[in-house]
Design a protein around this motif. Sequence first.
Motif, PDB file in Angstrom:
ATOM      1  N   MET A   1       0.831  -1.194   0.000  1.00  0.00           N
ATOM      2  CA  MET A   1       0.000   0.000   0.000  1.00  0.00           C
ATOM      3  C   MET A   1       0.864   1.242   0.000  1.00  0.00           C
ATOM      4  SD  MET A   1      -2.788   1.267   2.827  1.00  0.00           S
ATOM      5  CE  MET A   1      -1.577   2.062   3.870  1.00  0.00           C
ATOM      6  N   THR A   2       0.553   2.213  -0.835  1.00  0.00           N
ATOM      7  CA  THR A   2       1.255   3.491  -0.812  1.00  0.00           C
ATOM      8  C   THR A   2       0.392   4.511  -0.109  1.00  0.00           C
ATOM      9  OG1 THR A   2       0.310   4.087  -2.950  1.00  0.00           O
ATOM     10  CG2 THR A   2       2.460   2.980  -2.965  1.00  0.00           C
ATOM     11  N   THR A   3       0.986   5.557   0.361  1.00  0.00           N
ATOM     12  CA  THR A   3       0.226   6.569   1.083  1.00  0.00           C
ATOM     13  C   THR A   3       0.667   7.956   0.688  1.00  0.00           C
ATOM     14  OG1 THR A   3      -0.375   7.455   3.236  1.00  0.00           O
ATOM     15  CG2 THR A   3       1.818   6.480   3.056  1.00  0.00           C
ATOM     16  N   GLU A   4      -0.271   8.862   0.652  1.00  0.00           N
ATOM     17  CA  GLU A   4       0.048  10.229   0.292  1.00  0.00           C
ATOM     18  C   GLU A   4      -0.008  11.141   1.514  1.00  0.00           C
ATOM     19  OE1 GLU A   4      -2.352   9.545  -3.837  1.00  0.00           O
ATOM     20  OE2 GLU A   4      -1.785  11.603  -3.373  1.00  0.00           O
ATOM     21  N   GLN A  28      -9.752   9.528   2.231  1.00  0.00           N
ATOM     22  CA  GLN A  28     -10.008   9.182   0.833  1.00  0.00           C
ATOM     23  C   GLN A  28      -9.196   7.947   0.474  1.00  0.00           C
ATOM     24  OE1 GLN A  28      -8.937  13.404  -0.428  1.00  0.00           O
ATOM     25  NE2 GLN A  28     -10.283  12.793  -2.103  1.00  0.00           N
ATOM     26  N   ALA A  29      -9.763   7.110  -0.374  1.00  0.00           N
ATOM     27  CA  ALA A  29      -9.047   5.915  -0.833  1.00  0.00           C
ATOM     28  C   ALA A  29      -9.106   5.851  -2.354  1.00  0.00           C
ATOM     29  CB  ALA A  29      -9.657   4.656  -0.224  1.00  0.00           C
ATOM     30  N   PHE A  30      -8.000   5.423  -2.936  1.00  0.00           N
ATOM     31  CA  PHE A  30      -7.874   5.349  -4.387  1.00  0.00           C
ATOM     32  C   PHE A  30      -7.352   3.980  -4.798  1.00  0.00           C
ATOM     33  CE2 PHE A  30      -7.348   9.697  -3.060  1.00  0.00           C
ATOM     34  CZ  PHE A  30      -7.999  10.473  -4.012  1.00  0.00           C
ATOM     35  N   PRO A  39     -13.893  11.952   0.615  1.00  0.00           N
ATOM     36  CA  PRO A  39     -13.530  12.354   1.982  1.00  0.00           C
ATOM     37  C   PRO A  39     -14.586  11.946   3.016  1.00  0.00           C
ATOM     38  CG  PRO A  39     -12.941  14.091   0.470  1.00  0.00           C
ATOM     39  CD  PRO A  39     -13.673  13.047  -0.337  1.00  0.00           C
ATOM     40  N   ALA A  40     -14.194  11.050   3.905  1.00  0.00           N
ATOM     41  CA  ALA A  40     -15.128  10.469   4.880  1.00  0.00           C
ATOM     42  C   ALA A  40     -14.685  10.791   6.299  1.00  0.00           C
ATOM     43  CB  ALA A  40     -15.217   8.956   4.691  1.00  0.00           C
ATOM     44  N   ASN A  41     -15.623  11.237   7.090  1.00  0.00           N
ATOM     45  CA  ASN A  41     -15.371  11.532   8.496  1.00  0.00           C
ATOM     46  C   ASN A  41     -16.292  10.681   9.353  1.00  0.00           C
ATOM     47  OD1 ASN A  41     -13.507  14.047   8.358  1.00  0.00           O
ATOM     48  ND2 ASN A  41     -15.160  14.542   6.955  1.00  0.00           N
ATOM     49  N   ILE A  42     -15.718   9.698  10.017  1.00  0.00           N
ATOM     50  CA  ILE A  42     -16.506   8.852  10.903  1.00  0.00           C
ATOM     51  C   ILE A  42     -15.790   8.759  12.248  1.00  0.00           C
ATOM     52  CG2 ILE A  42     -17.292   7.484   8.923  1.00  0.00           C
ATOM     53  CD1 ILE A  42     -15.619   5.143  10.118  1.00  0.00           C
ATOM     54  N   GLN A  43     -16.514   8.350  13.260  1.00  0.00           N
ATOM     55  CA  GLN A  43     -15.887   8.123  14.550  1.00  0.00           C
ATOM     56  C   GLN A  43     -16.620   7.040  15.322  1.00  0.00           C
ATOM     57  OE1 GLN A  43     -16.066  12.202  16.099  1.00  0.00           O
ATOM     58  NE2 GLN A  43     -17.667  11.569  17.532  1.00  0.00           N
ATOM     59  N   ALA A  73      -2.062  -3.502  -3.217  1.00  0.00           N
ATOM     60  CA  ALA A  73      -0.830  -2.827  -3.643  1.00  0.00           C
ATOM     61  C   ALA A  73      -1.094  -1.579  -4.474  1.00  0.00           C
ATOM     62  CB  ALA A  73       0.044  -3.804  -4.430  1.00  0.00           C
ATOM     63  N   ASN A  74      -2.187  -1.568  -5.252  1.00  0.00           N
ATOM     64  CA  ASN A  74      -2.477  -0.397  -6.083  1.00  0.00           C
ATOM     65  C   ASN A  74      -3.313   0.642  -5.346  1.00  0.00           C
ATOM     66  OD1 ASN A  74      -4.911  -1.854  -6.029  1.00  0.00           O
ATOM     67  ND2 ASN A  74      -5.503  -1.142  -8.075  1.00  0.00           N
ATOM     68  N   GLY A  75      -3.498   0.442  -4.038  1.00  0.00           N
ATOM     69  CA  GLY A  75      -4.309   1.358  -3.254  1.00  0.00           C
ATOM     70  C   GLY A  75      -3.479   2.452  -2.603  1.00  0.00           C
ATOM     71  N   SER A  76      -4.072   3.611  -2.444  1.00  0.00           N
ATOM     72  CA  SER A  76      -3.429   4.709  -1.732  1.00  0.00           C
ATOM     73  C   SER A  76      -4.500   5.484  -0.985  1.00  0.00           C
ATOM     74  CB  SER A  76      -2.685   5.636  -2.698  1.00  0.00           C
ATOM     75  OG  SER A  76      -3.581   6.235  -3.615  1.00  0.00           O
ATOM     76  N   LEU A  77      -4.099   6.284  -0.047  1.00  0.00           N
ATOM     77  CA  LEU A  77      -5.089   7.045   0.703  1.00  0.00           C
ATOM     78  C   LEU A  77      -4.578   8.428   1.050  1.00  0.00           C
ATOM     79  CD1 LEU A  77      -4.237   7.056   3.976  1.00  0.00           C
ATOM     80  CD2 LEU A  77      -4.945   4.688   3.796  1.00  0.00           C
ATOM     81  N   ARG A  78      -5.537   9.297   1.341  1.00  0.00           N
ATOM     82  CA  ARG A  78      -5.277  10.628   1.851  1.00  0.00           C
ATOM     83  C   ARG A  78      -6.153  10.825   3.077  1.00  0.00           C
ATOM     84  NH1 ARG A  78      -6.104  13.795  -3.895  1.00  0.00           N
ATOM     85  NH2 ARG A  78      -4.298  12.930  -4.995  1.00  0.00           N
ATOM     86  N   GLY A  79      -5.797  11.788   3.895  1.00  0.00           N
ATOM     87  CA  GLY A  79      -6.576  12.051   5.097  1.00  0.00           C
ATOM     88  C   GLY A  79      -5.915  11.447   6.313  1.00  0.00           C
ATOM     89  N   GLN A  80      -6.647  11.391   7.402  1.00  0.00           N
ATOM     90  CA  GLN A  80      -6.083  10.920   8.669  1.00  0.00           C
ATOM     91  C   GLN A  80      -6.942   9.836   9.300  1.00  0.00           C
ATOM     92  OE1 GLN A  80      -5.949  14.867  10.475  1.00  0.00           O
ATOM     93  NE2 GLN A  80      -3.726  14.741  10.530  1.00  0.00           N
TER      94      GLN A  80
END
Length: 264
Positions: A1-4, A28-30, A39-43, A73-80
């Motif tokens: 997995m790669t991450t931005e 976010q997931a790609f 962009p998802a905000n959950i808790q 392996a081809n997935g990446s994400l943004r956010g926290q």
Amino acid sequence: MTTEIDINAPLPVISTSEAPLLQTRDLQAFYGKVEALQPANIQVGAGQIVTVIGPNGAGKSTMLNAIAGALPANGSLRGQILLAGHDLAGVAIEKRVAQGMSLVPEKRELFASMKVEDNLLLGSYRRYQAGEKNYADQLQVVFDLFPRLKERRNQEAGTLSGGERQMLALGRALMAKPQILMLDEPSLGLAPLIVKEIFHIIQRLKQTGVAILLVEQNARAALQVADYAYVLETGQIALEGIAAELVNDQRVIDTYLGLAKKNH
């Protein structure tokens, strides 16, 4: 997995006692260049059951895998992603498990040729590695929750019924003594009576103090056990609220519960 995510700029630890156990911020997931999760905000609060419902292909499993650190392996994400206030940017899936996060995947991924008890003990392997002398102490807790697993402890996992395999997958995850248990479609492929039993067990799990993030297509069953719910549609959170209130929301009724047809 790669991450931005910028791993050199982690979010400060949240100190307030009211902070959620698990939180995502604009996650976010790609897959390649394709945005699978907007962009998802959950808790999820400590001891809560929170569900994410929605149709097949809405991005529910993608969200769960992103949180668990299990994107392909081809997935990446943004956010926290925050667990107990700690930013999980760059944290490997093994370390997330060690920090209290357990995922029960949709396919369960049991070791079919191994005995039930050995499958369970594998769930406590991280605790064994960490030098915990009582790493097998959860075995009795699991057997109390799932008496059938105790009866079949010496039976090969591959010989179990679908419902028993789901129980084994849940039990194995509990052996890690997680703070939060993430369940991906636990009712998938099970007969209605078994589904009812599985959700009854999920309710009982809450009594043990573990928080649960439940991804599920069976909206009716999920909303009946959950405290709070998010509705995911085409990769976007379309609706959220207290689960008991969403059960009576007309949009949820028409789209997911099928009650409208019964009333005509």
